[in-house]
Design a protein around this motif. Structure first.
Motif, PDB file in Angstrom:
ATOM      1  N   GLU A 187      -6.059   3.381  -1.240  1.00  0.00           N
ATOM      2  CA  GLU A 187      -6.695   4.611  -1.702  1.00  0.00           C
ATOM      3  C   GLU A 187      -6.067   5.041  -3.020  1.00  0.00           C
ATOM      4  N   ASP A 188      -6.837   5.734  -3.830  1.00  0.00           N
ATOM      5  CA  ASP A 188      -6.297   6.265  -5.078  1.00  0.00           C
ATOM      6  C   ASP A 188      -5.345   7.431  -4.841  1.00  0.00           C
ATOM      7  N   SER A 189      -5.549   8.159  -3.743  1.00  0.00           N
ATOM      8  CA  SER A 189      -4.705   9.327  -3.474  1.00  0.00           C
ATOM      9  C   SER A 189      -3.326   8.888  -2.986  1.00  0.00           C
ATOM     10  N   LEU A 190      -2.330   9.653  -3.394  1.00  0.00           N
ATOM     11  CA  LEU A 190      -0.949   9.359  -3.016  1.00  0.00           C
ATOM     12  C   LEU A 190      -0.580  10.029  -1.705  1.00  0.00           C
TER      13      LEU A 190
ATOM     14  N   VAL B 269      -1.219  -1.693   6.612  1.00  0.00           N
ATOM     15  CA  VAL B 269      -0.343  -2.867   6.623  1.00  0.00           C
ATOM     16  C   VAL B 269       0.836  -2.738   5.663  1.00  0.00           C
ATOM     17  N   GLY B 270       0.874  -1.659   4.868  1.00  0.00           N
ATOM     18  CA  GLY B 270       1.983  -1.509   3.936  1.00  0.00           C
ATOM     19  C   GLY B 270       1.747  -0.406   2.928  1.00  0.00           C
ATOM     20  N   PHE B 271       2.357  -0.554   1.742  1.00  0.00           N
ATOM     21  CA  PHE B 271       2.272   0.482   0.719  1.00  0.00           C
ATOM     22  C   PHE B 271       2.561  -0.084  -0.667  1.00  0.00           C
ATOM     23  N   ILE B 272       2.140   0.664  -1.681  1.00  0.00           N
ATOM     24  CA  ILE B 272       2.536   0.432  -3.067  1.00  0.00           C
ATOM     25  C   ILE B 272       3.316   1.667  -3.480  1.00  0.00           C
ATOM     26  N   LEU B 273       4.568   1.509  -3.764  1.00  0.00           N
ATOM     27  CA  LEU B 273       5.433   2.626  -4.109  1.00  0.00           C
ATOM     28  C   LEU B 273       5.125   3.110  -5.526  1.00  0.00           C
ATOM     29  N   TYR B 274       4.921   4.401  -5.654  1.00  0.00           N
ATOM     30  CA  TYR B 274       4.625   5.017  -6.947  1.00  0.00           C
ATOM     31  C   TYR B 274       5.838   5.739  -7.516  1.00  0.00           C
ATOM     32  N   SER B 275       6.498   6.498  -6.662  1.00  0.00           N
ATOM     33  CA  SER B 275       7.667   7.265  -7.076  1.00  0.00           C
ATOM     34  C   SER B 275       8.693   7.227  -5.950  1.00  0.00           C
TER      35      SER B 275
ATOM     36  N   GLY C 264      10.405  11.490   0.865  1.00  0.00           N
ATOM     37  CA  GLY C 264      10.367  11.936  -0.522  1.00  0.00           C
ATOM     38  C   GLY C 264       9.703  10.978  -1.494  1.00  0.00           C
ATOM     39  N   CYS C 265       9.255   9.839  -1.016  1.00  0.00           N
ATOM     40  CA  CYS C 265       8.585   8.856  -1.873  1.00  0.00           C
ATOM     41  C   CYS C 265       7.088   9.158  -1.955  1.00  0.00           C
ATOM     42  N   ALA C 266       6.494   8.853  -3.085  1.00  0.00           N
ATOM     43  CA  ALA C 266       5.041   8.927  -3.241  1.00  0.00           C
ATOM     44  C   ALA C 266       4.528   7.488  -3.274  1.00  0.00           C
ATOM     45  N   TYR C 267       3.490   7.220  -2.499  1.00  0.00           N
ATOM     46  CA  TYR C 267       2.976   5.855  -2.413  1.00  0.00           C
ATOM     47  C   TYR C 267       1.502   5.834  -2.051  1.00  0.00           C
TER      48      TYR C 267
END
Length: 123
Positions: A45-48, A73-79, A58-61
């Protein structure tokens, strides 16, 4: 090829990626495989999402899910804090959400039971 594996969704067995694109595996709190490339069966999704507990506090992903069955199934870490910053922008698969088809042994096993040769993004 003997040490190669295909990563499959734990819900529907869709192919998500492979060990040729593996760039790290972390056993600490996260228990993830980190890849720099995945198949089109992986969507996000585009939303974090903001982590409110656990290792991603505290992470944004962006959450990664299987296009076929919708399983997360997982995540893409943004911050992230500095200790996780090296994971930003990569595809991180939860070991507990995927299976591995081991090409050399021609068998399927839980990803949490598989260890590949040591690679790490920290170096």
């Amino acid at each position: 090829p003997a040490d190669c594996a295909v990563f499959q969704c734990g819900g529907c067995w869709a192919v998500l990626g492979d060990s040729l694109h593996l760039c790290a595996q972390e056993e600490q709190q996260l228990r993830i495989f980190v890849c720099y490339k995945v198949t089109s069966n992986v969507v996000w999704e585009d939303s974090l999402v903001i982590g409110l507990e656990g290792a991603l506090l505290g992470c944004a992903y962006n959450a990664l899910s299987c296009q076929s069955c919708g399983l997360i199934v997982g995540f893409i870490l943004y911050s992230a804090p500095s200790d996780l910053a090296y994971l930003r922008g990569f595809f991180c698969f939860f070991k507990d959400s995927i299976f591995c088809y081991l090409l050399g042994k021609q068998m399927i096993t839980e990803a949490s039971k598989v260890n590949f040769p040591v690679v790490t993004l920290k170096e």
